[in-house]
Design a protein around this motif. Structure first.
Motif, PDB file in Angstrom:
ATOM      1  N   ARG A   1      21.939 106.471  33.889  1.00 17.70           N
ATOM      2  CA  ARG A   1      22.431 106.212  32.529  1.00 17.70           C
ATOM      3  C   ARG A   1      21.954 104.873  31.988  1.00 17.70           C
ATOM      4  O   ARG A   1      22.642 104.243  31.176  1.00 17.70           O
ATOM      5  N   ILE A   2      20.768 104.463  32.388  1.00 17.40           N
ATOM      6  CA  ILE A   2      20.256 103.188  31.881  1.00 17.40           C
ATOM      7  C   ILE A   2      19.887 103.261  30.404  1.00 17.40           C
ATOM      8  O   ILE A   2      19.701 102.219  29.760  1.00 17.40           O
ATOM      9  N   GLU A   3      19.822 104.469  29.860  1.00 14.98           N
ATOM     10  CA  GLU A   3      19.545 104.567  28.422  1.00 14.98           C
ATOM     11  C   GLU A   3      20.630 103.884  27.601  1.00 14.98           C
ATOM     12  O   GLU A   3      20.407 103.497  26.445  1.00 14.98           O
ATOM     13  N   ARG A   4      21.801 103.701  28.190  1.00 14.66           N
ATOM     14  CA  ARG A   4      22.898 103.060  27.461  1.00 14.66           C
ATOM     15  C   ARG A   4      22.629 101.574  27.232  1.00 14.66           C
ATOM     16  O   ARG A   4      23.312 100.932  26.433  1.00 14.66           O
ATOM     17  N   LEU A   5      21.639 101.035  27.924  1.00  9.79           N
ATOM     18  CA  LEU A   5      21.293  99.628  27.740  1.00  9.79           C
ATOM     19  C   LEU A   5      20.352  99.407  26.554  1.00  9.79           C
ATOM     20  O   LEU A   5      20.117  98.258  26.169  1.00  9.79           O
ATOM     21  N   GLY A   6      19.809 100.475  25.991  1.00  6.88           N
ATOM     22  CA  GLY A   6      18.936 100.360  24.822  1.00  6.88           C
ATOM     23  C   GLY A   6      17.647  99.613  25.092  1.00  6.88           C
ATOM     24  O   GLY A   6      17.123  98.918  24.198  1.00  6.88           O
ATOM     25  N   LEU A   7      17.100  99.756  26.295  1.00 12.42           N
ATOM     26  CA  LEU A   7      15.912  98.984  26.669  1.00 12.42           C
ATOM     27  C   LEU A   7      14.662  99.521  25.983  1.00 12.42           C
ATOM     28  O   LEU A   7      14.478 100.733  25.852  1.00 12.42           O
ATOM     29  N   PRO A   8      13.768  98.623  25.572  1.00 10.82           N
ATOM     30  CA  PRO A   8      12.501  99.068  25.007  1.00 10.82           C
ATOM     31  C   PRO A   8      11.527  99.438  26.125  1.00 10.82           C
ATOM     32  O   PRO A   8      11.491  98.805  27.175  1.00 10.82           O
ATOM     33  N   GLY A   9      10.759 100.483  25.932  1.00 11.87           N
ATOM     34  CA  GLY A   9       9.733 100.820  26.913  1.00 11.87           C
ATOM     35  C   GLY A   9      10.301 101.354  28.212  1.00 11.87           C
ATOM     36  O   GLY A   9      11.453 101.777  28.302  1.00 11.87           O
ATOM     37  N   GLN A  10       9.471 101.322  29.244  1.00 12.03           N
ATOM     38  CA  GLN A  10       9.809 101.897  30.538  1.00 12.03           C
ATOM     39  C   GLN A  10      10.188 100.795  31.519  1.00 12.03           C
ATOM     40  O   GLN A  10       9.403  99.885  31.781  1.00 12.03           O
ATOM     41  N   ALA A  11      11.377 100.874  32.068  1.00 12.95           N
ATOM     42  CA  ALA A  11      11.819  99.903  33.061  1.00 12.95           C
ATOM     43  C   ALA A  11      11.556 100.431  34.465  1.00 12.95           C
ATOM     44  O   ALA A  11      11.565 101.640  34.703  1.00 12.95           O
ATOM     45  N   VAL A  12      11.324  99.523  35.396  1.00 14.48           N
ATOM     46  CA  VAL A  12      11.308  99.867  36.811  1.00 14.48           C
ATOM     47  C   VAL A  12      12.752  99.853  37.289  1.00 14.48           C
ATOM     48  O   VAL A  12      13.489  98.895  37.021  1.00 14.48           O
ATOM     49  N   VAL A  13      13.151 100.916  37.978  1.00 15.33           N
ATOM     50  CA  VAL A  13      14.536 101.034  38.414  1.00 15.33           C
ATOM     51  C   VAL A  13      14.594 101.091  39.942  1.00 15.33           C
ATOM     52  O   VAL A  13      13.964 101.961  40.555  1.00 15.33           O
ATOM     53  N   PHE A  14      15.330 100.171  40.522  1.00 17.06           N
ATOM     54  CA  PHE A  14      15.662 100.258  41.945  1.00 17.06           C
ATOM     55  C   PHE A  14      17.047 100.862  42.034  1.00 17.06           C
ATOM     56  O   PHE A  14      18.039 100.239  41.634  1.00 17.06           O
ATOM     57  N   ASP A  15      17.132 102.089  42.553  1.00 20.60           N
ATOM     58  CA  ASP A  15      18.384 102.839  42.494  1.00 20.60           C
ATOM     59  C   ASP A  15      18.975 103.092  43.882  1.00 20.60           C
ATOM     60  O   ASP A  15      19.745 104.036  44.068  1.00 20.60           O
ATOM     61  N   ARG A  16      18.638 102.240  44.843  1.00 21.35           N
ATOM     62  CA  ARG A  16      19.085 102.480  46.216  1.00 21.35           C
ATOM     63  C   ARG A  16      20.079 101.422  46.698  1.00 21.35           C
ATOM     64  O   ARG A  16      20.148 101.097  47.883  1.00 21.35           O
ATOM     65  N   ILE A  17      20.861 100.870  45.779  1.00 19.56           N
ATOM     66  CA  ILE A  17      21.885  99.896  46.166  1.00 19.56           C
ATOM     67  C   ILE A  17      22.985 100.602  46.960  1.00 19.56           C
ATOM     68  O   ILE A  17      23.518 101.627  46.541  1.00 19.56           O
ATOM     69  N   ARG A  18      23.320 100.047  48.096  1.00 21.19           N
ATOM     70  CA  ARG A  18      24.357 100.616  48.952  1.00 21.19           C
ATOM     71  C   ARG A  18      25.665  99.857  48.743  1.00 21.19           C
ATOM     72  O   ARG A  18      25.656  98.677  48.392  1.00 21.19           O
ATOM     73  N   PRO A  19      26.787 100.502  49.027  1.00 21.54           N
ATOM     74  CA  PRO A  19      28.033  99.725  49.127  1.00 21.54           C
ATOM     75  C   PRO A  19      27.898  98.713  50.262  1.00 21.54           C
ATOM     76  O   PRO A  19      27.290  99.006  51.296  1.00 21.54           O
ATOM     77  N   GLU A  20      28.416  97.538  50.093  1.00 18.01           N
ATOM     78  CA  GLU A  20      28.287  96.473  51.098  1.00 18.01           C
ATOM     79  C   GLU A  20      26.816  96.297  51.495  1.00 18.01           C
ATOM     80  O   GLU A  20      26.444  96.470  52.658  1.00 18.01           O
ATOM     81  N   PRO A  21      25.934  95.968  50.546  1.00 20.77           N
ATOM     82  CA  PRO A  21      24.491  95.923  50.839  1.00 20.77           C
ATOM     83  C   PRO A  21      24.173  94.920  51.941  1.00 20.77           C
ATOM     84  O   PRO A  21      24.772  93.855  52.032  1.00 20.77           O
TER      85      PRO A  21
END
Length: 380
Positions: free
Chosen positions: A49-69
């Motif tokens: 749901r990063i579209e809710r941030l209204g970012l321009p263009g294409q962002a790189v997304v790191f989506d592997r954050i764990r609980p208690e990283p």
């Protein structure tokens, strides 16, 4: 405690935006800063749901954050960050995502390693812009200068503190928290409460910080139960978002104390989420500290709607605080199964966290900590 003469420094993100629907302000603000290469640090749910941030263009997304990283999770993020070379890093999620975003922002283009910056004031600097957008109401990490990462091999938390990890912009949009399940809302809400309480009763407490701590406690007392039972209540969600933010503001100049030190081994050894670990421990440490700060303890209970008189006993404080936590859904069902050896090892680990225990209003011995763990284990 609460000495007017003691110097104190209170730091805010230069831009702090609060309110329903404000997440979309991130993109236009980033464009005004001239940011073009964006890295978003998130868990899998928030990455969708990063579209809710209204970012321009294409962002790189790191989506592997764990609980208690842990360190391995940070290393994986840094590998992606070095490839992306971002001029803007966004933490989008709970405390885990925001803490690792801070570390990515200061380390991805630096010769420093995590080992070089553990402790206070060791980060050399930061060139990337940093934005924090919380999606839970607990850690207050969006306004803080600290980041925690787990050293899994040694069952301990590594803490990094630096003014260079203060966000350039923080956006507190309660709409992002509506999807948080009731159990997580309760646990993270009591974590926010613990931040405020541990700052308020701290040996380093200060009247300037107490203002935020008291208001955070009041907001939790007023809104947490409603946020748990009616998750789409916008006012309750906003109240809890503010309580979390106020707790984060308290942590900069004051920090937490024994409550967090005692809670950490529940996460590092048993994988309990940070908020839940603190929620389980909260009544025990509040009661333990009551003889050292009776007036403030009475004030805390009043603000939570659990009045116990001017000088409540330890037993009464525990009963009232535990009743509050049970009232929002925190109970013994989440307590792990402990062996005596686990309790002994946990007591050793917690007792070694002097950076927090030294803040506590009452001296805490290893046997005191072990006694808390035994009482907790007996409730399972």
């Amino acid at each position: 405690m609460s000495s007017l003469a003691r110097p104190v420094t209170l730091q805010y993100p230069p831009t702090l935006q609060c309110g329903q629907g404000t997440a979309s302000a991130v993109g236009p603000w980033a464009e005004m800063q001239g940011c073009r290469r964006v890295l978003v640090v998130a868990d899998a749910f928030n990455a969708d749901r990063i579209e809710r941030l209204g970012l321009p263009g294409q962002a790189v997304v790191f989506d592997r954050i764990r609980p208690e990283p842990d360190i391995a999770n940070l290393d994986a993020l840094l590998a992606v960050a070095r490839g992306a070379a971002p001029d803007l890093v966004i933490g989008f999620g709970g405390g885990s995502a925001m803490d690792l975003a801070k570390l990515a922002a200061v380390l991805h283009d630096s010769v420093q390693t995590l080992a070089d910056v553990v402790g206070a004031g060791r980060v050399a600097g930061r060139r990337s812009v940093l934005v924090q957008v919380p999606t839970t109401s607990g850690t207050g990490s969006e306004c803080g200068t600290r980041a925690l990462v787990t050293d899994a091999a040694n069952h301990r938390k590594l803490a990094v503190e630096s003014r260079h990890m203060l966000a350039d912009m923080a956006v507190i949009d309660p709409d992002l928290t509506i999807s948080v399940p009731p159990a997580v809302t309760a646990a993270t809400g009591v974590d926010a409460l613990a931040h405020c309480v541990e700052s308020f009763t701290n040996r380093k407490s200060h009247p300037l910080v107490d203002l935020y701590a008291e208001e955070g406690i009041r907001l939790v007392g007023r809104h947490l139960a409603q946020a748990v039972t009616a998750g789409d209540d916008g006012e309750a969600r906003m109240g809890m978002s503010l309580a979390s933010m106020y707790g984060g503001l308290c942590l900069g100049p004051v920090n937490t104390a024994a409550g967090h030190a005692v809670a950490y081994p529940l996460g590092t050894r048993f994988g309990l989420p940070h908020g839940l670990a603190n929620a389980l421990i909260f009544p025990y440490v509040l009661a333990f500290n009551a003889p050292a700060c009776p007036a403030k303890t009475a004030r805390i209970l009043d603000l939570l709607g659990q009045p116990g008189g001017d000088t409540p006993s330890e037993e009464e404080v525990f009963r009232l605080a535990d009743g509050f936590c049970r009232g929002v859904g925190i109970d013994g069902a989440a307590i792990p199964s402990f062996a005596e050896g686990d309790l002994e090892a946990m007591a050793d680990e917690a007792f070694s966290i002097k950076r927090l225990l030294d803040n506590n209003p009452r001296d805490v011995g290893r046997n005191d900590i072990l006694g808390i763990y035994r009482r907790l284990a007996a409730r399972r």
